[in-house]
Design a protein around this motif. Structure first.
Motif, PDB file in Angstrom:
ATOM      1  N   PRO A 188      16.013  59.867  28.234  1.00 54.33           N
ATOM      2  CA  PRO A 188      14.214  60.570  27.929  1.00 54.33           C
ATOM      3  C   PRO A 188      13.738  59.952  29.325  1.00 54.33           C
ATOM      4  O   PRO A 188      13.995  59.052  29.586  1.00 54.33           O
ATOM      5  N   SER A 189      13.049  60.608  30.027  1.00 56.56           N
ATOM      6  CA  SER A 189      12.343  60.413  30.893  1.00 56.56           C
ATOM      7  C   SER A 189      10.442  59.844  30.827  1.00 56.56           C
ATOM      8  O   SER A 189      10.206  60.499  30.541  1.00 56.56           O
ATOM      9  N   LYS A 190      10.227  58.608  31.814  1.00 57.66           N
ATOM     10  CA  LYS A 190       9.193  58.539  31.535  1.00 57.66           C
ATOM     11  C   LYS A 190       8.184  58.868  32.358  1.00 57.66           C
ATOM     12  O   LYS A 190       7.301  59.251  32.090  1.00 57.66           O
ATOM     13  N   THR A 191       8.826  59.063  34.025  1.00 61.15           N
ATOM     14  CA  THR A 191       8.439  59.049  35.109  1.00 61.15           C
ATOM     15  C   THR A 191       8.840  59.902  36.070  1.00 61.15           C
ATOM     16  O   THR A 191      10.129  60.548  36.215  1.00 61.15           O
ATOM     17  N   ILE A 192       8.336  61.016  36.401  1.00 63.09           N
ATOM     18  CA  ILE A 192       9.253  62.530  37.348  1.00 63.09           C
ATOM     19  C   ILE A 192       8.414  62.106  37.976  1.00 63.09           C
ATOM     20  O   ILE A 192       7.529  61.639  38.954  1.00 63.09           O
ATOM     21  N   GLU A 196       1.655  67.747  30.039  1.00 64.20           N
ATOM     22  CA  GLU A 196       1.144  67.002  29.677  1.00 64.20           C
ATOM     23  C   GLU A 196      -0.239  65.972  30.661  1.00 64.20           C
ATOM     24  O   GLU A 196      -0.312  66.712  32.067  1.00 64.20           O
ATOM     25  N   ALA A 197      -0.695  64.728  30.363  1.00 60.35           N
ATOM     26  CA  ALA A 197      -1.399  64.304  31.129  1.00 60.35           C
ATOM     27  C   ALA A 197      -1.036  63.997  32.738  1.00 60.35           C
ATOM     28  O   ALA A 197      -2.169  63.834  33.736  1.00 60.35           O
ATOM     29  N   ALA A 198       0.176  63.753  32.598  1.00 60.52           N
ATOM     30  CA  ALA A 198       0.621  63.093  34.299  1.00 60.52           C
ATOM     31  C   ALA A 198       0.428  64.085  35.025  1.00 60.52           C
ATOM     32  O   ALA A 198       1.059  64.017  36.268  1.00 60.52           O
ATOM     33  N   GLY A 199       0.244  65.319  35.160  1.00 64.28           N
ATOM     34  CA  GLY A 199       0.796  66.331  35.556  1.00 64.28           C
ATOM     35  C   GLY A 199       1.104  67.630  35.797  1.00 64.28           C
ATOM     36  O   GLY A 199       1.574  67.865  36.902  1.00 64.28           O
ATOM     37  N   TYR A 200       2.812  67.561  34.891  1.00 62.05           N
ATOM     38  CA  TYR A 200       3.460  68.458  34.321  1.00 62.05           C
ATOM     39  C   TYR A 200       3.045  69.148  33.131  1.00 62.05           C
ATOM     40  O   TYR A 200       2.860  69.025  32.533  1.00 62.05           O
TER      41      TYR A 200
END
Length: 127
Positions: A26-30, A103-107
């Protein structure tokens, strides 16, 4: 065929076909887009372990596909089409998805799950 051999075969085949950056957890940071991850969630069977030959196991995996939030949604579907064709060729069937979110992270992320039962005949022939 042992469970670890099945996982290695599935991961190697999928990675060769997907054609983008990927991971098997599982990825947390892309770090870059597009990006995908495939990881196994559940493996059901009676008395199995990673290295022994098994009579039968049922394996479930999840695939997440990520693109930049500014990319068109169709890009997710194009990547999923490649991923899905590979999983079907490996004998897996989609059991949930396609779920999509921003996602709020921009993706943008698309998630789906697959399941396959490997029986004795699959395991003895390399499945």
């Amino acid at each position: 065929m042992a469970v670890k051999d099945i996982i290695t075969h599935v991961c190697t085949t999928w990675a060769n076909d997907i054609g983008i950056e990927y991971s098997f957890e599982p990825s947390k940071t892309i770090a870059s887009f597009p990006y995908a991850s495939l990881y196994f969630m559940d493996t059901y069977g009676a008395g199995w372990d990673l290295t022994n030959e098994e009579v039968g196991v049922t394996m479930t995996c999840q695939i997440d596909i990520y693109i930049d939030r500014f990319e068109p949604l169709s890009k997710l579907y194009d990547i999923d089409a490649i991923s899905h064709a590979t999983m079907e060729a490996l004998g897996f069937r989609r059991i949930s998805g396609l779920s999509y979110d921003i996602e709020a992270a921009g993706y943008k992320r698309m998630t789906c799950r697959y399941r396959r039962t490997y029986g004795l005949s699959d395991l003895s022939t390399g499945g």
